[in-house]
Design a protein around this motif. Structure first.
Motif, short mmCIF file in Angstrom:
data_model
loop_
_atom_site.label_atom_id
_atom_site.label_comp_id
_atom_site.label_asym_id
_atom_site.label_seq_id
_atom_site.Cartn_x
_atom_site.Cartn_y
_atom_site.Cartn_z
N VAL A 102 0.86 -1.19 0.00
CA VAL A 102 0.00 0.00 0.00
C VAL A 102 0.89 1.24 0.00
O VAL A 102 1.67 1.45 0.93
N ARG A 103 0.77 2.06 -1.04
CA ARG A 103 1.62 3.24 -1.17
C ARG A 103 0.91 4.53 -0.80
O ARG A 103 1.50 5.60 -0.86
N GLY A 104 -0.37 4.44 -0.49
CA GLY A 104 -1.10 5.65 -0.10
C GLY A 104 -1.60 6.48 -1.27
O GLY A 104 -1.97 7.64 -1.07
N LEU A 105 -1.62 5.92 -2.47
CA LEU A 105 -2.01 6.68 -3.65
C LEU A 105 -3.48 6.48 -4.02
O LEU A 105 -4.06 7.31 -4.72
N PHE A 106 -4.09 5.38 -3.55
CA PHE A 106 -5.44 5.04 -3.98
C PHE A 106 -6.47 5.28 -2.88
O PHE A 106 -6.18 5.14 -1.70
N ASP A 107 -7.67 5.61 -3.33
CA ASP A 107 -8.80 5.80 -2.41
C ASP A 107 -9.63 4.54 -2.27
O ASP A 107 -10.23 4.29 -1.22
N LEU A 108 -9.69 3.74 -3.34
CA LEU A 108 -10.54 2.55 -3.36
C LEU A 108 -9.80 1.41 -4.05
O LEU A 108 -9.28 1.58 -5.15
N TYR A 109 -9.76 0.25 -3.40
CA TYR A 109 -9.23 -0.97 -3.99
C TYR A 109 -10.40 -1.88 -4.35
O TYR A 109 -11.18 -2.26 -3.47
N CYS A 110 -10.53 -2.22 -5.63
CA CYS A 110 -11.57 -3.13 -6.08
C CYS A 110 -10.95 -4.53 -6.17
O CYS A 110 -10.21 -4.83 -7.12
N THR A 111 -11.22 -5.35 -5.19
CA THR A 111 -10.54 -6.64 -5.06
C THR A 111 -11.25 -7.73 -5.86
O THR A 111 -12.42 -7.63 -6.21
N GLN A 112 -10.48 -8.81 -6.12
CA GLN A 112 -10.93 -9.85 -7.03
C GLN A 112 -11.74 -10.94 -6.34
O GLN A 112 -12.66 -11.51 -6.95
N GLY A 113 -11.40 -11.26 -5.10
CA GLY A 113 -12.07 -12.32 -4.37
C GLY A 113 -11.58 -12.37 -2.95
O GLY A 113 -10.72 -11.57 -2.54
N PRO A 114 -12.12 -13.29 -2.12
CA PRO A 114 -11.78 -13.33 -0.70
C PRO A 114 -10.29 -13.38 -0.40
O PRO A 114 -9.83 -12.79 0.59
N GLY A 128 -6.63 3.15 7.35
CA GLY A 128 -7.73 4.10 7.39
C GLY A 128 -7.82 5.09 6.25
O GLY A 128 -8.74 5.91 6.22
N HIS A 129 -6.88 5.04 5.28
CA HIS A 129 -6.90 6.06 4.23
C HIS A 129 -7.36 5.53 2.87
O HIS A 129 -7.19 6.18 1.85
N PHE A 130 -7.95 4.33 2.85
CA PHE A 130 -8.55 3.81 1.62
C PHE A 130 -9.68 2.86 1.97
O PHE A 130 -9.76 2.35 3.10
N LEU A 328 -12.49 8.58 5.00
CA LEU A 328 -11.08 8.20 5.01
C LEU A 328 -10.25 9.17 5.84
O LEU A 328 -10.57 10.36 5.95
N ARG A 329 -9.16 8.65 6.41
CA ARG A 329 -8.17 9.51 7.05
C ARG A 329 -7.30 10.16 5.98
O ARG A 329 -7.33 9.78 4.81
N SER A 330 -6.49 11.11 6.38
CA SER A 330 -5.56 11.75 5.45
C SER A 330 -4.52 10.74 4.99
O SER A 330 -4.18 9.80 5.71
N LYS A 331 -3.99 10.96 3.80
CA LYS A 331 -2.96 10.09 3.27
C LYS A 331 -1.69 10.22 4.11
O LYS A 331 -1.38 11.29 4.64
N PRO A 332 -0.91 9.16 4.23
CA PRO A 332 0.31 9.20 5.05
C PRO A 332 1.38 10.07 4.39
O PRO A 332 1.34 10.37 3.19
N PHE A 333 2.38 10.46 5.21
CA PHE A 333 3.44 11.33 4.72
C PHE A 333 4.19 10.70 3.54
O PHE A 333 4.57 11.38 2.58
N GLY A 334 4.39 9.38 3.59
CA GLY A 334 5.09 8.71 2.51
C GLY A 334 4.40 8.85 1.18
O GLY A 334 5.04 8.90 0.13
#
Length: 354
Positions: A102-114, A128-130, A328-334
């Motif tokens: 997780v690089r902190g660039l995305f707001d939503l991850y659309c996952t493929q399966g469990p 907390g930021h996505f 969402l929380r704010s994006k991390p410093f990284g």
């Protein structure tokens, strides 16, 4: 009508984004594409109605959402940043460097399966930021619905013979392509099977030349845009530690792998290239235990088999925009540092938009 932006950096993103583009267009939305790197200039191959934009036009577009099939996205673009993934988790790398990074660039991850959803939801709860929504993978939509006769056209060449698909990773230390070419060539020469041959676009050109040269009455070389049709047409896949293994097995079909980095019960894994004929025979006549393992794994990585993952991605994106997936929380410093690196790499210091 809203504007939605597709973002890609590699050619292999095209079959991921194309079904989503079709679904957006069918719902009456405006679809634009900004492609960088090795994907530059390929926007028209996604769909004829997709509007090509450059960097500055993408910023001015102020899209409602940006759908990325890369592991990064420019954060100075407006709209929700949605990660679609460019493959399944095939354990090429440690989780912190691979699928679950997780690089902190995305707001939503659309996952493929469990198998992907559960770890990402744990990460989302911690970070907390996505947000996370299990949608299925748009790339697989064509496997489970009418593909316009593309797969039938491939099978029409075979003369009723079993169809074997070969696909290999570009990672040199894991690739079966240089190790199996002599055995594949020999099987093609015998003519008992019909082969569909494809390579990851990042594979060395020398391998492309050698595999293309095998095309003839018993084999065809398949370009990246044809791979989904080839997966539908094939009875068995031969591969290595490539994401295509998981893509193919979702259809409940057997897979033969050479020296897979993390072999599992759903694979017929082997180490000696000379054993390829024996492994093909086992795959073409799978045991009940193998088929049970295949079904269990397929249901864990991608249980949806209705061909409508793209529509679920759109629904999840709209739910996120409407605030139904939480705050969402704010994006991390990284993430801010990575955003600056992206600007530098793209040579863009203009004003961003949100």
């Amino acid at each position: 009508m809203s504007d939605y932006l597709l973002f890609a950096t590699e050619r292999y993103a095209l079959p991921i984004l194309a079904p989503l583009a079709q679904a957006l267009h069918a719902s009456g939305q405006q679809v634009s594409a900004w492609f960088e790197g090795n994907a530059r200039g390929l926007e028209g191959q996604v769909a004829p109605f997709v509007r090509k934009v450059d960097l500055k036009q993408a910023v001015a577009l102020r899209p409602r959402a940006v759908f990325s099939a890369a592991n990064w996205v420019p954060t100075f673009l407006s709209g929700a940043k949605v990660q679609l993934f460019h493959g399944f988790n095939v354990e090429k790398r440690a989780d912190t460097r691979g699928h679950f990074r997780v690089r902190g660039l995305f707001d939503l991850y659309c996952t493929q399966g469990p198998a992907t959803t559960v770890p990402f939801r744990a990460l989302a709860e911690r970070e907390g930021h996505f947000a996370v929504a299990q949608t299925g993978w748009p790339k697989l939509d064509p496997l489970f619905r009418d593909d316009g006769g593309a797969s039938a056209a491939l099978r029409a060449r075979t003369g009723g013979r079993p169809v074997i698909l070969f696909g290999s990773t570009f990672t040199e230390r894991l690739s079966a392509a240089p190790l199996l070419i002599d055995q594949i060539a020999a099987d093609i020469a015998r003519g008992e099977h019909y082969w569909l041959l494809t390579l990851h676009p990042k594979c060395p050109q020398a391998l492309f030349y050698r595999y293309r040269a095998l095309a003839g009455p018993n084999a065809a070389f398949i370009e990246p845009e044809q791979v989904m049709a080839a997966q539908r047409a094939a009875d068995v896949l031969v591969s290595d530690t490539s994401s295509i293994v998981s893509e193919f097995i979702v259809q409940h079909k057997p897979v033969v792998t050479l020296r897979n980095r993390a072999p599992k019960p759903h694979m017929l894994d082997f180490h000696d290239p000379a054993q390829l004929p024996v492994q093909l025979e086992s795959a073409l006549h799978p045991s009940a235990a193998l088929m049970d393992a295949i079904v269990r794994y397929a249901d864990a990585i991608h249980p949806d088999r209705d061909g409508h993952a793209s529509e679920r991605v759109i629904t999840a994106t709209e739910d996120f925009i409407d605030g139904e997936l939480g705050t969402l929380r704010s994006k991390p410093f990284g993430a801010r540092l990575r955003a600056l690196q992206i600007r530098r790499e793209l040579r863009y210091w203009g004003r961003g938009a949100r």
